[in-house]
Scaffold this active site. Structure first.
Site, PDB file in Angstrom:
ATOM      1  N   GLU A  20      20.868  36.429 -64.347  1.00 16.89           N
ATOM      2  CA  GLU A  20      20.983  37.900 -64.368  1.00 16.89           C
ATOM      3  C   GLU A  20      19.947  38.546 -65.285  1.00 16.89           C
ATOM      4  O   GLU A  20      19.326  39.537 -64.913  1.00 16.89           O
ATOM      5  CB  GLU A  20      22.386  38.324 -64.825  1.00 16.89           C
ATOM      6  CG  GLU A  20      23.513  37.960 -63.864  1.00 16.89           C
ATOM      7  CD  GLU A  20      23.607  38.875 -62.652  1.00 16.89           C
ATOM      8  OE1 GLU A  20      22.909  39.913 -62.614  1.00 16.89           O
ATOM      9  OE2 GLU A  20      24.361  38.533 -61.724  1.00 16.89           O
ATOM     10  N   SER A  72      16.473  44.686 -60.467  1.00 15.84           N
ATOM     11  CA  SER A  72      17.110  45.776 -59.722  1.00 15.84           C
ATOM     12  C   SER A  72      17.344  47.009 -60.571  1.00 15.84           C
ATOM     13  O   SER A  72      17.986  47.948 -60.118  1.00 15.84           O
ATOM     14  CB  SER A  72      18.432  45.296 -59.096  1.00 15.84           C
ATOM     15  OG  SER A  72      19.366  44.968 -60.103  1.00 15.84           O
ATOM     16  N   HIS A 109      18.548  38.889 -56.684  1.00 13.34           N
ATOM     17  CA  HIS A 109      18.907  37.467 -56.726  1.00 13.34           C
ATOM     18  C   HIS A 109      18.158  36.584 -55.748  1.00 13.34           C
ATOM     19  O   HIS A 109      17.788  35.451 -56.091  1.00 13.34           O
ATOM     20  CB  HIS A 109      20.405  37.293 -56.445  1.00 13.34           C
ATOM     21  CG  HIS A 109      21.267  37.588 -57.628  1.00 13.34           C
ATOM     22  ND1 HIS A 109      21.453  36.692 -58.648  1.00 13.34           N
ATOM     23  CD2 HIS A 109      21.987  38.693 -57.967  1.00 13.34           C
ATOM     24  CE1 HIS A 109      22.256  37.216 -59.565  1.00 13.34           C
ATOM     25  NE2 HIS A 109      22.587  38.436 -59.177  1.00 13.34           N
ATOM     26  N   HIS A 123      20.996  45.143 -55.587  1.00 10.58           N
ATOM     27  CA  HIS A 123      20.937  44.168 -56.686  1.00 10.58           C
ATOM     28  C   HIS A 123      20.980  42.735 -56.137  1.00 10.58           C
ATOM     29  O   HIS A 123      20.205  41.872 -56.562  1.00 10.58           O
ATOM     30  CB  HIS A 123      22.111  44.415 -57.647  1.00 10.58           C
ATOM     31  CG  HIS A 123      22.307  43.293 -58.624  1.00 10.58           C
ATOM     32  ND1 HIS A 123      21.506  43.098 -59.717  1.00 10.58           N
ATOM     33  CD2 HIS A 123      23.219  42.278 -58.639  1.00 10.58           C
ATOM     34  CE1 HIS A 123      21.901  42.020 -60.374  1.00 10.58           C
ATOM     35  NE2 HIS A 123      22.942  41.507 -59.745  1.00 10.58           N
TER      36      HIS A 123
HETATM   37 FE   FE2 Z   1      23.980  39.748 -60.191  1.00 10.46          FE
END
Ligand code: FE2
Length: 267
Positions: free
Chosen positions: A167, A186, A127, A122
């Site tokens: 996010e 993700s 990110h 993730h």
């Molecule tokens: Fe995150």
């Protein structure tokens, strides 16, 4: 974010290298193979161009240090391995220093499709492609700097700005909708949910976001849509602490689900 985790942080050795086992590298490889077709089809161009710039390896877990070298050149950011759960004050302090805290462990196969806590897949796949872009870099740093000055009881409100953009943000592109945020990149299931008919979608608006609660343990019923990355630059220039105070005074918007869990740490 769960308060307990069965995962232990992987710590770098004296030379800064994090050792991953053959099995762990194979999990990364299989996650990449499972995810890449959905990313190419449904993620927004800024995410995809960031991913291309990073050239993440496909067959092994990337090292935070190698990703940092690319980011440092482009936006002055670096990635630092941390345990899965870190407190808000540390999270904000790291963002303010242009340091992205990355949970260093990788999920086991039993959590292949879904894991509630952030893992290295993730963190790096989700990110770091965004941090290639100056808009995300400035916006993330601005949230960190606001967090450094925020009162403790405003931490959870300020993090909503991070949650609904970095996010779980969506982006309007060529008249359609694409995924932008790390939680969408993700997770195939989250990406599918975000672009389906089920959730409500609203245009990006700092004050509205600061008044929107969320839960981490259900498919998101609400997403915010960015029309242009410049909106993040403009948001980074705002007095976010004043916005937090205004949002607190106005009160939360009605949640689209019954509130259940409080977020106590940042992802
Ligand atoms: Fe995150």
């Amino acid at each position: 974010m769960p308060k307990d985790t069965s995962y232990a942080a992987k710590r770098p050795d004296a030379s800064g290298f994090i050792h991953y086992s053959e099995d762990e590298n194979a999990v990364w490889r299989d996650l990449m193979q499972a995810q890449l077709p959905a990313l190419r089809a449904h993620m927004a161009r800024p995410y995809l161009s960031g991913l291309q710039a990073l050239e993440l390896p496909q067959n092994r877990v990337p090292q935070c240090a190698e990703v940092s070298r690319v980011l440092m050149d482009l936006t002055g950011w670096r990635v630092e391995p941390v345990p899965a759960l870190i407190p808000f004050d540390r999270f904000y302090a790291m963002l303010a220093e242009r340091t992205f805290p990355a949970a260093s462990f990788i999920r086991r196969r039993e959590h292949f499709d879904y894991i509630e806590e952030p893992d290295i897949f993730h963190e790096l796949l989700g990110h770091t492609p965004l941090l290639v872009h100056p808009e995300f870099a400035a916006f993330s740093e601005a949230i960190g700097k606001a967090g450094l000055k925020a009162a403790r009881n405003d931490y959870a409100r300020l993090i909503r700005l991070y949650w609904f953009t970095i996010e779980f943000g969506l982006m309007r592109e060529d008249g359609g909708l694409k995924g932008l945020g790390s939680g969408l990149a993700s997770s195939v299931a989250e990406l599918e949910n975000a672009l389906s008919e089920r959730p409500q979608r609203r245009p990006f608006d700092v004050l509205e976001i600061l008044r929107s609660s969320y839960r981490i343990d259900i498919p998101q019923p609400l997403y915010y849509v960015i029309a242009d990355l410049d909106e993040l630059f403009e948001a980074a220039d705002r007095d976010l602490l004043a916005d937090v105070a205004t949002a607190r005074a106005l009160g939360d918007l009605p949640p689209l689900y019954p509130p259940k869990t409080a977020r106590t740490t940042a992802a």
